[in-house]
Design a protein around this motif. Structure first.
Motif, PDB file in Angstrom:
ATOM      1  N   VAL A  88     -11.578  35.492 -11.552  1.00  0.00           N
ATOM      2  CA  VAL A  88     -12.506  34.624 -11.788  1.00  0.00           C
ATOM      3  C   VAL A  88     -11.686  33.120 -11.768  1.00  0.00           C
ATOM      4  N   THR A  89     -12.310  32.056 -11.338  1.00  0.00           N
ATOM      5  CA  THR A  89     -11.776  30.729 -10.942  1.00  0.00           C
ATOM      6  C   THR A  89     -12.475  29.818 -11.929  1.00  0.00           C
ATOM      7  N   ILE A  90     -11.945  29.172 -12.693  1.00  0.00           N
ATOM      8  CA  ILE A  90     -12.611  28.123 -13.616  1.00  0.00           C
ATOM      9  C   ILE A  90     -11.715  26.725 -13.565  1.00  0.00           C
ATOM     10  N   GLY A  91     -12.916  25.947 -13.355  1.00  0.00           N
ATOM     11  CA  GLY A  91     -12.483  24.249 -13.069  1.00  0.00           C
ATOM     12  C   GLY A  91     -12.562  23.814 -14.666  1.00  0.00           C
ATOM     13  N   LEU A  92     -11.471  23.131 -14.983  1.00  0.00           N
ATOM     14  CA  LEU A  92     -11.236  22.529 -16.169  1.00  0.00           C
ATOM     15  C   LEU A  92     -10.892  20.982 -15.781  1.00  0.00           C
ATOM     16  N   LYS A  93     -11.262  20.134 -16.747  1.00  0.00           N
ATOM     17  CA  LYS A  93     -11.018  18.611 -16.570  1.00  0.00           C
ATOM     18  C   LYS A  93      -9.514  18.206 -16.792  1.00  0.00           C
ATOM     19  N   LEU A  94      -9.100  18.704 -18.075  1.00  0.00           N
ATOM     20  CA  LEU A  94      -7.665  18.286 -18.727  1.00  0.00           C
ATOM     21  C   LEU A  94      -6.659  19.479 -18.404  1.00  0.00           C
ATOM     22  N   ALA A  95      -5.451  19.034 -18.035  1.00  0.00           N
ATOM     23  CA  ALA A  95      -4.423  20.011 -17.822  1.00  0.00           C
ATOM     24  C   ALA A  95      -3.409  19.859 -18.898  1.00  0.00           C
ATOM     25  N   PRO A  96      -2.788  20.908 -19.478  1.00  0.00           N
ATOM     26  CA  PRO A  96      -1.560  20.695 -20.299  1.00  0.00           C
ATOM     27  C   PRO A  96      -0.450  20.287 -19.477  1.00  0.00           C
ATOM     28  N   VAL A  97       0.139  19.179 -20.152  1.00  0.00           N
ATOM     29  CA  VAL A  97       1.587  18.814 -19.406  1.00  0.00           C
ATOM     30  C   VAL A  97       2.660  19.586 -19.446  1.00  0.00           C
ATOM     31  N   SER A  98       2.663  20.438 -20.546  1.00  0.00           N
ATOM     32  CA  SER A  98       3.455  21.716 -20.473  1.00  0.00           C
ATOM     33  C   SER A  98       2.899  23.056 -21.326  1.00  0.00           C
ATOM     34  N   LEU A  99       3.803  24.007 -21.326  1.00  0.00           N
ATOM     35  CA  LEU A  99       3.281  25.104 -21.989  1.00  0.00           C
ATOM     36  C   LEU A  99       4.044  25.214 -23.366  1.00  0.00           C
ATOM     37  N   ASP A 100       4.811  24.136 -23.815  1.00  0.00           N
ATOM     38  CA  ASP A 100       5.255  23.929 -25.135  1.00  0.00           C
ATOM     39  C   ASP A 100       4.518  23.850 -26.201  1.00  0.00           C
ATOM     40  N   ILE A 101       3.516  24.711 -26.516  1.00  0.00           N
ATOM     41  CA  ILE A 101       2.426  24.453 -27.586  1.00  0.00           C
ATOM     42  C   ILE A 101       3.066  23.990 -29.028  1.00  0.00           C
ATOM     43  N   ARG A 102       4.426  24.452 -29.197  1.00  0.00           N
ATOM     44  CA  ARG A 102       5.108  23.981 -30.723  1.00  0.00           C
ATOM     45  C   ARG A 102       5.453  22.239 -30.719  1.00  0.00           C
ATOM     46  N   LYS A 228      13.701  34.749 -25.539  1.00  0.00           N
ATOM     47  CA  LYS A 228      14.501  33.621 -24.878  1.00  0.00           C
ATOM     48  C   LYS A 228      13.970  33.259 -23.467  1.00  0.00           C
ATOM     49  N   TYR A 229      13.448  32.204 -23.744  1.00  0.00           N
ATOM     50  CA  TYR A 229      12.748  31.669 -22.555  1.00  0.00           C
ATOM     51  C   TYR A 229      12.392  30.185 -22.709  1.00  0.00           C
ATOM     52  N   ASN A 230      11.950  29.679 -21.414  1.00  0.00           N
ATOM     53  CA  ASN A 230      11.780  28.202 -21.341  1.00  0.00           C
ATOM     54  C   ASN A 230      10.391  27.792 -21.739  1.00  0.00           C
ATOM     55  N   ALA A 231      10.223  27.566 -23.015  1.00  0.00           N
ATOM     56  CA  ALA A 231       8.671  27.130 -23.356  1.00  0.00           C
ATOM     57  C   ALA A 231       7.917  26.436 -22.736  1.00  0.00           C
ATOM     58  N   LYS A 232       8.545  25.098 -21.821  1.00  0.00           N
ATOM     59  CA  LYS A 232       7.703  24.232 -21.116  1.00  0.00           C
ATOM     60  C   LYS A 232       7.371  25.050 -19.932  1.00  0.00           C
ATOM     61  N   THR A 233       7.825  26.130 -19.409  1.00  0.00           N
ATOM     62  CA  THR A 233       7.160  26.565 -18.183  1.00  0.00           C
ATOM     63  C   THR A 233       6.826  27.875 -18.435  1.00  0.00           C
ATOM     64  N   THR A 242      -0.910  36.971 -19.761  1.00  0.00           N
ATOM     65  CA  THR A 242       0.079  36.364 -19.540  1.00  0.00           C
ATOM     66  C   THR A 242       0.087  35.286 -18.510  1.00  0.00           C
ATOM     67  N   VAL A 243       1.238  34.267 -18.431  1.00  0.00           N
ATOM     68  CA  VAL A 243       1.082  33.209 -17.489  1.00  0.00           C
ATOM     69  C   VAL A 243       1.949  33.541 -16.463  1.00  0.00           C
ATOM     70  N   GLU A 244       1.380  33.724 -15.237  1.00  0.00           N
ATOM     71  CA  GLU A 244       1.742  34.134 -13.995  1.00  0.00           C
ATOM     72  C   GLU A 244       2.347  32.875 -13.200  1.00  0.00           C
ATOM     73  N   SER A 245       1.718  31.779 -13.139  1.00  0.00           N
ATOM     74  CA  SER A 245       2.103  30.540 -12.610  1.00  0.00           C
ATOM     75  C   SER A 245       1.694  29.227 -13.239  1.00  0.00           C
ATOM     76  N   PHE A 246       2.219  28.246 -13.360  1.00  0.00           N
ATOM     77  CA  PHE A 246       1.482  27.210 -13.863  1.00  0.00           C
ATOM     78  C   PHE A 246       2.145  25.895 -13.048  1.00  0.00           C
ATOM     79  N   ASP A 247       1.301  24.950 -12.710  1.00  0.00           N
ATOM     80  CA  ASP A 247       1.305  23.693 -12.153  1.00  0.00           C
ATOM     81  C   ASP A 247       0.260  22.796 -12.716  1.00  0.00           C
ATOM     82  N   PRO A 248       0.998  21.793 -13.636  1.00  0.00           N
ATOM     83  CA  PRO A 248      -0.033  20.924 -14.414  1.00  0.00           C
ATOM     84  C   PRO A 248      -0.619  19.859 -13.458  1.00  0.00           C
ATOM     85  N   ALA A 249      -0.305  19.916 -12.155  1.00  0.00           N
ATOM     86  CA  ALA A 249      -1.026  18.945 -11.162  1.00  0.00           C
ATOM     87  C   ALA A 249      -2.019  19.568 -10.406  1.00  0.00           C
ATOM     88  N   SER A 250      -2.166  21.214 -10.449  1.00  0.00           N
ATOM     89  CA  SER A 250      -3.150  21.708  -9.836  1.00  0.00           C
ATOM     90  C   SER A 250      -3.887  22.991 -10.686  1.00  0.00           C
TER      91      SER A 250
END
Length: 551
Positions: A88-102, A228-233, A242-250
């Motif tokens: 299912v594909t959902i269109g959102l207006k705003l994108a998170p800059v990174s995945l580092d929610i802390r 141990k992981y890179n919380a930004k990506t 789970t997050v399979e891939s993340f590109d804040p621009a798309s």
């Protein structure tokens, strides 16, 4: 982060077929198997009737097994017999800059991660009410200072690590120690303790009527202390995806978590793709063209062009507040008369009408879905003459205008800025519009407080505390509001708490540190093949586990 291949969906069905295949090539009847062999070593003289019959039986069994497996697949996908799509594909207006929610601010990151990737001690539903989460139940002491949470059993993170009370206590204590984002929401929380593997105790210095609600958000998020992981990506959570891939621009691609512990929230769809589309026209064209199945939000005016036989469109009150903030430490805006004049000069009906007449007038800092809401639109009704009088008292006229700059993110379009410029020009304010990228707004305005006027959609619920925090980017220091809000937090009775919140909200609105342009009713549009998309509060609460689409 991708989950292991073959852990969900068709891969399991294929494995089932392979395991059953040997049973379909031979009978379980030993006498028939014996008769299939040549008697006394004699040469075969061609197919015999009994052999032909056996072959027919074998073929029939194979067909039955194949049908059963196929039906099993369809039944797993949809008990109604309608096959579901795996994406299912959902269109959102705003994108998170990174995945580092802390560390990362903004509601966009909360919208996509909380409840889907990361889970909180508690959760909230689309009616903005507190519900169980990682904790299945809780007890509160009579003095309101001790909360005991009883956790679900057999919980784990997406990497397979066990999730228990130690992770909960560690996560909350780390929030306090390192002052992660929204740590100030639980300022009265002294410490978290793991009583045993399934019990957590929180001790407060003073009662906090908002605590349970805050634990549905960032303060209640539970992280794997050993991962141990890179919380930004990357993300290691306990949620259904789970997050399979993340590109804040798309876009962001989520995949069903094969190790998800909660059977009640097992994902209905293998993949959910979140596409970030800032342009309203492009978003609607993407929906019409089939590039997305859902738009949240959709421009209310453009939504009228959608075929009602193909798409469903709905709007509901939410916690979104379009705030025109005045920097209260700015030399020009310290003058309350200027701030009041701006409020009187804004024609809210005109702004709401230009947006499709979906939004509602909001005269104060608490939205209709939150405790303490009261209609405060009567405090500053549209009155250009009154606004001109106040501006004249402050030393400004249309011939001697006050020059101000409005800084806001270009994701909101140019129309709002143009309308405000036109309306304020009538009372002697020369408004310059500074359109910036959302990331720039977050840094310059939200983080550094460097602005005169600013405009943003504050989507968070229960966020009145920001008006009692002088170092927040509003730079508003209202003593009366602070005192009333403190009483609201200390109240152990919900009605008393709401009473003080109403008084505090009115005090803020009267002081005019901002104008609340409107309460944003989020308009959502989706293809009729989509089921399970939340129509309410989707800007802040977006549970993806229940979303599915018929093929």
């Amino acid at each position: 982060m991708s989950s292991p291949t073959g852990a969900h969906g068709e891969a399991d069905a294929t494995k089932q077929e392979n395991e059953q295949q040997p049973q379909s090539t031979a009978s379980t009847d030993a006498t028939l198997n014996a008769r299939a062999k040549s008697s006394n070593g004699a040469k075969s003289q061609g197919p015999k009737k009994w052999l032909i019959a056996l072959i027919a039986i074998i073929a029939a069994v194979a067909v039955i097994v194949a049908i059963a497996v196929t039906r099993g697949k369809n039944d797993d996908a949809n008990t109604s017999g309608v096959t579901k799509a795996d994406t299912v594909t959902i269109g959102l207006k705003l994108a998170p800059v990174s995945l580092d929610i802390r560390h990362q601010s903004g509601s966009a990151i909360e919208q996509v991660l909380i409840g889907n990737i990361y889970e909180s001690l508690l959760s909230r539903d689309s009616d903005n009410k507190v519900q169980p989460g990682l904790a299945k139940s809780w007890d509160i002491s009579k003095d309101g200072k001790t909360y005991t949470f009883h956790l679900n059993s057999n919980m784990c993170f997406s990497n397979g690590d066990k999730l228990d009370a130690d992770d909960v206590a560690w996560s909350i204590n780390q929030l306090k120690e390192k002052q992660y984002y929204n740590a100030n929401q639980v300022a009265s929380l002294d410490k978290a303790e793991a009583v045993d593997a399934n019990t957590v105790k929180l001790t407060l210095s003073t009662p906090d009527s908002n605590l349970l609600w805050y634990l549905t958000g960032r303060p209640g998020l539970v992280f794997d202390k050993n991962a141990k992981y890179n919380a930004k990506t990357e993300a290691v959570g306990s949620g259904p995806y789970t997050v399979e891939s993340f590109d804040p621009a798309s876009k962001m691609v989520l995949k069903a978590n094969p190790k998800y512990w909660g059977s009640a929230h097992k994902p209905a769809t293998e993949h959910v793709v979140l596409k970030f589309i800032t342009d309203d026209n492009a978003a609607v064209n993407a929906l019409k063209g089939g590039d997305v199945d859902v738009l949240s939000p959709v421009n209310a005016t453009l939504a009228k062009s959608l075929d009602t036989n193909t798409y469903r469109v709905s709007a509901a009150d939410g916690s979104d507040k379009f705030v025109l903030a005045f920097n209260c430490t700015n030399a020009k805006l310290k003058d309350k008369r200027v701030r009041q004049a701006i409020r009187y000069a804004i024609n809210h009906k005109e702004i709401i009408a230009s947006r499709g007449n979906v939004d509602y007038a909001l005269g104060g800092p608490i939205p209709s879905v939150d405790p303490g809401y009261e209609d405060l639109t009567g405090l500053y009704p549209y009155n250009v003459d009154k606004a001109k009088e106040l501006m004249k008292e402050a030393g400004y006229t249309t011939d001697k205008p006050l020059r101000l700059t409005l800084t806001y993110a270009n994701t909101y379009g140019t129309e709002l800025g143009d309308q405000l410029k036109s309306q304020l020009a009538k009372i002697g304010i020369d408004l310059k519009i500074n359109y910036v990228e959302f990331s720039t707004w977050l840094q310059d305005v939200h983080a550094n407080g460097n602005y005169e006027l600013s405009l943003v959609d504050h989507a968070e619920s229960h966020d009145f505390y920001k008006w009692t925090t002088p170092d927040y980017y509003y730079h508003y220091d209202g003593k009366q509001a602070q005192e009333l809000y403190a009483k609201a937090l200390e109240a152990t009775d919900e009605a008393d708490s709401a009473k003080y919140l109403k008084q505090a909200a009115k005090a803020v609105s009267e002081d005019a540190p901002a104008d609340w342009l409107f309460g944003y009713r989020v308009t959502v549009a989706y293809n009729t093949s989509v089921k399970g998309f939340p129509n309410k509060l989707s800007q802040t609460v977006l549970p993806l586990w229940q979303i599915s689409k018929a093929k």
